[in-house]
Scaffold this active site. Sequence first.
Site, PDB file in Angstrom:
ATOM      1  N   ASP A   1       0.785  -1.233   0.000  1.00  0.00           N
ATOM      2  CA  ASP A   1       0.000   0.000   0.000  1.00  0.00           C
ATOM      3  C   ASP A   1       0.821   1.289   0.000  1.00  0.00           C
ATOM      4  O   ASP A   1       0.433   2.267  -0.636  1.00  0.00           O
ATOM      5  CB  ASP A   1      -0.968   0.002   1.190  1.00  0.00           C
ATOM      6  CG  ASP A   1      -2.150  -0.938   0.967  1.00  0.00           C
ATOM      7  OD1 ASP A   1      -2.460  -1.242  -0.200  1.00  0.00           O
ATOM      8  OD2 ASP A   1      -2.767  -1.370   1.956  1.00  0.00           O
TER       9      ASP A   1
ATOM     10  N   GLY B   1       0.502   8.645   2.545  1.00  0.00           N
ATOM     11  CA  GLY B   1       0.239  10.072   2.738  1.00  0.00           C
ATOM     12  C   GLY B   1      -0.763  10.597   1.725  1.00  0.00           C
ATOM     13  O   GLY B   1      -1.729  11.268   2.077  1.00  0.00           O
TER      14      GLY B   1
ATOM     15  N   TYR C   1     -10.226  -0.383   2.887  1.00  0.00           N
ATOM     16  CA  TYR C   1      -9.719  -0.488   4.261  1.00  0.00           C
ATOM     17  C   TYR C   1      -9.297   0.860   4.824  1.00  0.00           C
ATOM     18  O   TYR C   1      -8.676   1.653   4.131  1.00  0.00           O
ATOM     19  CB  TYR C   1      -8.496  -1.418   4.296  1.00  0.00           C
ATOM     20  CG  TYR C   1      -8.771  -2.728   5.014  1.00  0.00           C
ATOM     21  CD1 TYR C   1      -8.951  -2.756   6.387  1.00  0.00           C
ATOM     22  CD2 TYR C   1      -8.841  -3.925   4.316  1.00  0.00           C
ATOM     23  CE1 TYR C   1      -9.201  -3.945   7.046  1.00  0.00           C
ATOM     24  CE2 TYR C   1      -9.101  -5.128   4.965  1.00  0.00           C
ATOM     25  CZ  TYR C   1      -9.277  -5.132   6.325  1.00  0.00           C
ATOM     26  OH  TYR C   1      -9.528  -6.309   6.972  1.00  0.00           O
TER      27      TYR C   1
ATOM     28  N   TYR D   1      -6.946   2.550   7.730  1.00  0.00           N
ATOM     29  CA  TYR D   1      -5.862   2.315   8.681  1.00  0.00           C
ATOM     30  C   TYR D   1      -5.715   3.538   9.579  1.00  0.00           C
ATOM     31  O   TYR D   1      -5.389   4.622   9.100  1.00  0.00           O
ATOM     32  CB  TYR D   1      -4.538   2.086   7.951  1.00  0.00           C
ATOM     33  CG  TYR D   1      -4.510   0.834   7.115  1.00  0.00           C
ATOM     34  CD1 TYR D   1      -4.194  -0.392   7.693  1.00  0.00           C
ATOM     35  CD2 TYR D   1      -4.815   0.858   5.759  1.00  0.00           C
ATOM     36  CE1 TYR D   1      -4.178  -1.559   6.936  1.00  0.00           C
ATOM     37  CE2 TYR D   1      -4.801  -0.304   4.991  1.00  0.00           C
ATOM     38  CZ  TYR D   1      -4.482  -1.505   5.590  1.00  0.00           C
ATOM     39  OH  TYR D   1      -4.471  -2.656   4.840  1.00  0.00           O
TER      40      TYR D   1
ATOM     41  N   HIS E   1      -6.924 -12.740   4.437  1.00  0.00           N
ATOM     42  CA  HIS E   1      -5.826 -11.867   4.012  1.00  0.00           C
ATOM     43  C   HIS E   1      -4.962 -11.514   5.212  1.00  0.00           C
ATOM     44  O   HIS E   1      -5.293 -11.844   6.352  1.00  0.00           O
ATOM     45  CB  HIS E   1      -6.377 -10.598   3.361  1.00  0.00           C
ATOM     46  CG  HIS E   1      -7.292  -9.821   4.251  1.00  0.00           C
ATOM     47  ND1 HIS E   1      -8.616 -10.145   4.408  1.00  0.00           N
ATOM     48  CD2 HIS E   1      -7.069  -8.756   5.051  1.00  0.00           C
ATOM     49  CE1 HIS E   1      -9.181  -9.303   5.264  1.00  0.00           C
ATOM     50  NE2 HIS E   1      -8.259  -8.455   5.682  1.00  0.00           N
TER      51      HIS E   1
ATOM     52  N   HIS F   1      -5.953 -12.215   8.955  1.00  0.00           N
ATOM     53  CA  HIS F   1      -7.369 -11.885   9.109  1.00  0.00           C
ATOM     54  C   HIS F   1      -8.268 -12.901   8.406  1.00  0.00           C
ATOM     55  O   HIS F   1      -8.358 -12.925   7.190  1.00  0.00           O
ATOM     56  CB  HIS F   1      -7.618 -10.464   8.585  1.00  0.00           C
ATOM     57  CG  HIS F   1      -8.977  -9.935   8.930  1.00  0.00           C
ATOM     58  ND1 HIS F   1      -9.430  -8.702   8.570  1.00  0.00           N
ATOM     59  CD2 HIS F   1      -9.987 -10.494   9.636  1.00  0.00           C
ATOM     60  CE1 HIS F   1     -10.665  -8.542   9.003  1.00  0.00           C
ATOM     61  NE2 HIS F   1     -11.032  -9.602   9.653  1.00  0.00           N
TER      62      HIS F   1
END
EC number: 1.4.3.-
Lengths: 653, 653
Positions: B315, B322, B403, B405, B458, B617
């Site tokens: 990612d 950022g 997702y 974070y 995952h 997960h």
Amino acid sequence: MALSILFLFLFNFILPSFSHPFDPLSPLEIQIVTSTIKSNFNLTSRLTFHYVGINEPNKHDVLLWLANPRSPPLPREAFVVARANKQTREFLVSIADGRGTIVSQSVYRGSGFPTLTFEEQTEAIDLALKYPSVVSSMEKRGLNVSNVVGSVFTIGWFGQAHNETQRVVKVLFFYKESTVNVWVRPVEGVETVVDLDQMVVTEFQDVQRCVLPKSEGTDYRASSMQPPFAAETKPINVVQPLGPSFVVKGHTVSWANWDFHLSFDMRVGIVISTASIYDVDQRKKRQVLYQGSLSELFVPYQDPTEEWYYRTFMDAGEFGMGSAAVELEPHHDCPSNAVFFDAFHGGQDGNPVKLTNAYCMFEKYAGNIAWRHTESAIPGELIREVRPDVSLVIRTITVIGNYDYILDWEFKKCGSIKFAVSLTGIMEGKTTPHKHTSEIKEEIYGLLVAQNTIGINHDHFLTYYLDLDIDGQENSFVKGKLTSFKTDGSTPRKSYWSVVREEAKKELDARNLPTEPVELYIVNPNKETTIGNQVGYRLIPGPMPRPLLLEDDYPQRRGALCDHNVWITPYNRSEKWAGGMYVDRGRGDETLNIITQRNRDIWNKDIVLWHTIGFHHHPSQDEFPIMPTLSGGFELRPTNFFERNPILKMKAP
Amino acid sequence: MALSILFLFLFNFILPSFSHPFDPLSPLEIQIVTSTIKSNFNLTSRLTFHYVGINEPNKHDVLLWLANPRSPPLPREAFVVARANKQTREFLVSIADGRGTIVSQSVYRGSGFPTLTFEEQTEAIDLALKYPSVVSSMEKRGLNVSNVVGSVFTIGWFGQAHNETQRVVKVLFFYKESTVNVWVRPVEGVETVVDLDQMVVTEFQDVQRCVLPKSEGTDYRASSMQPPFAAETKPINVVQPLGPSFVVKGHTVSWANWDFHLSFDMRVGIVISTASIYDVDQRKKRQVLYQGSLSELFVPYQDPTEEWYYRTFMDAGEFGMGSAAVELEPHHDCPSNAVFFDAFHGGQDGNPVKLTNAYCMFEKYAGNIAWRHTESAIPGELIREVRPDVSLVIRTITVIGNYDYILDWEFKKCGSIKFAVSLTGIMEGKTTPHKHTSEIKEEIYGLLVAQNTIGINHDHFLTYYLDLDIDGQENSFVKGKLTSFKTDGSTPRKSYWSVVREEAKKELDARNLPTEPVELYIVNPNKETTIGNQVGYRLIPGPMPRPLLLEDDYPQRRGALCDHNVWITPYNRSEKWAGGMYVDRGRGDETLNIITQRNRDIWNKDIVLWHTIGFHHHPSQDEFPIMPTLSGGFELRPTNFFERNPILKMKAP
């Protein structure tokens, strides 16, 4: 009956208006129970009460009562452990109409002794401090005897035959001149052994004169501090303008989607019972936890030399996590929005002892997020939904001599129950002539944390007793083993992992060591979600290093609760103690390691999850003279318990 | 230069008054840098900017400057990654007097491609949505094309030779009709491949018609909710009547005993630099962390079939932690006492892009205790000292598609730095014809979380880059192995553990897997406490299950950052990326696993600690359609860094 009437008058106002079978004994009930025993017992020697608590009613009866709480309260019964004539005696006493009746009594003849009372510890210390040889040893060292304090140390079990094991403790000495931090100033070399049954000093030795570490810089009281001070920050506080959201009736608590019973026990502290969560989709309360508490706390020190080898404490069974709980300080031990509760336990003489602010309850908002998402895949729409995370915490703090254990239960709206263990207080120090590590050539079993002071290596292993009843009484334990697989080569990918389900049919199948990737489920094999997943909860385990003592070493036999981090047993009202019931000087005959050897069936049974978390502690200077809190914990998390996220429909704040 | 003057006028007011060598590029600087490149570059094709950030100054110069921050600011230099003519180009551009000068430029010829821009992702999606075959596939399915949205999926690397690897992505489709929760309604079977350099659809397929899961119950917006709602609780808030205790000047932060520089980078998000702590005993600031940030985030899905096998995301390098950070919502994403900060990064066209409320800073008081003790060993005296725990949190939230974070840095007065990673948002769903688990006979690589929806297994592996400079630049890494020993039999104790110190001299010595009990120290071998302990910090590692993919599987070669949980490298300005610099379609040529094979000296060197934490997960229904936050984290904790507890002399509140 005049006595009873007096007590009724005194205590009636705190009798709970809402009763629950797990309500702790009221002060009046404690008085009735111990008076009954005293008046029925032929007192040829002194009688000391070591445990007075409720005798847990039959689970079947409790569940029936729960189904209809307006039905008559269940009969009240107390379980009592007392000591008389050098014998441990167990009593069951029923309480009805303000009167007690002894239902049964027996003499315990197994290994080990009951929990020490606060009063006998004080008496033993007083005795030792006045013991002429102690006085003269202190004087020989040039110490002011009035500045010497004592502390009781249990001495474990090291292979003695049962009939050779006496109920003795060591009383060791510390010096309080110029500092209240007595733990870092042990007066080493002088040791007394006190027989608690006879209350006499049975052994004394003064083997060597050790250095007394300096007091300077060891006091931790604000009043003794000189500048420069540590950095300060501006006031910060948690506020709830409309008050707390929990409702406490008697000992029953309702908060958000949770309902549970909250009790306080002299051996284990906080006990949570009959916890259920309201399922907004099913529009009903669903059972999660029949009963849970800390079961035992094993603290073996790692210095095998003469003055330290025996320090292998079992804090719950030896000292009582409830009876050693301390008064909580409002605003500081718990935040300003906390509500505090008193608790009562039976004193050595049988009279109720009140502990003010024994535990607190507060809603916690740490700035965390319950769930959120920002969606940017949909052109022209800004979608952002955030739900802050507010939870309910119940806290108690137990101080076993030098160490402070902050023990939190945390209930979350998403269905999780989290457990936090925070260690602070003062590390036990051993003196040394060394002032600098360069002088050390030998193994010191720890770290030089200050001049003349070694912080000794040790462990803290805590085992929790968790009688989960996930959506019903019959549950099963499943390990979901994350397993690597090779692909069939039909895509460029060579491997993947999947979950291989391993059902634990027997007790020995369930034991677990945290070395392999595994998901640990407690499921209800008789309940499925509408799409067919087994309803369950998952244990997200806490830290658990593998134990490092030899399996046949005596402390490890007593502390076998740390052989594995997970154990499952079939529910048995008498099996509550991970290290056994009578752990002081016990031989470890009833640890989890022993009772699970029966390898009973656990599939689709009423089962109990035991979870051990552990900390290996190699001290550091930054923890001297008082230790910044170190925390660990674990979580029970709904896993296919709900049809979907139970807080999806939490309103935006 | 008229352009520059205009920008000076526009942006001057936000130029920091306090400058620091690590200050992020200001909007003006971004503009100067990209304009310089554009005007010096012969534009025969389109030029896209993929990274614009500061070129980290020489560490020696920064440390010299730090020693005297009143000395002139260091020269400003930018590092730029751009793409033109199907080539990746790197530029260094110096900035002085409002002008940019190209210092160097080169073409990158190794494997992998730069971070995707937001703009090219949008363009690729638009292209795919208008692609006639896509439109007709949607119509064939009876879907309203205007309700179809797209999302870009990077496709990893699976053994292709370098010259066969194109900068392509897949655009996949989702349906937003009746719900904004598009991730649970993939329009499967239809797939497009888009070449980002040529911005053309290069592949299309419509292989099968899958079921579209129902939208009902999947929307998570408060506005779409019908009763019954989840349980509510009364308002709770954190208040600071005198305001926050931190002071922010430019990008430099002071709070309690901490000073550090806080920056925001388009690739990694929050960057903390030159963090030092004031030692109240030594009366001086002492260095702790030269620079730290998240380095990479590896998310391999575990479905090896045709439509999923390639989903093995990196990612940070592929999407930018950022540039994919989202605007934080006051009061909810961070508590009411938080202060919010904007950030800027370079857009694809080189213009500065402002992210409002990119990160927040707040003091956290969760009701916890910094240290405490109740002393009952001293007769007649009630001694209780409690210090509440207040810390400083810096939070950013990055959303990579589905997702979310939540990434927290937490500075504690006791000297600890804690890192929290919280996962929430929406799990990627795969459709299935099954509505009940009883219908499932095959491996589904996950769990049926709703009718027709599988939550796919995952992992999330996060590697942090932590250039610790513990009390100076030269540091060492020491493993304290907790080792069992047999006693000599002189006491009844048979065993104990002690810490066996193992010094890591070379990179390969340092690698660690969290299977054995070990303490992990970064020490300064040239500095001792007054009593002779090596000054250091300890890593209390986060959760880290061992990786489960085959070592030679392509995703594992790219994601080798999770082969170990700890790696140490000698500081090298160019080694910042745990998975390599160019990870999109990269071959894993520069992962930690590769760079540490050089096995360089790390003893008493300027070293960097890399720490990987991970989550396996396996989804559950309770996480559908949006996931209650799941958290993990780790701690850097002073270990013989201070002479004694640095918050001993914290005043009583």
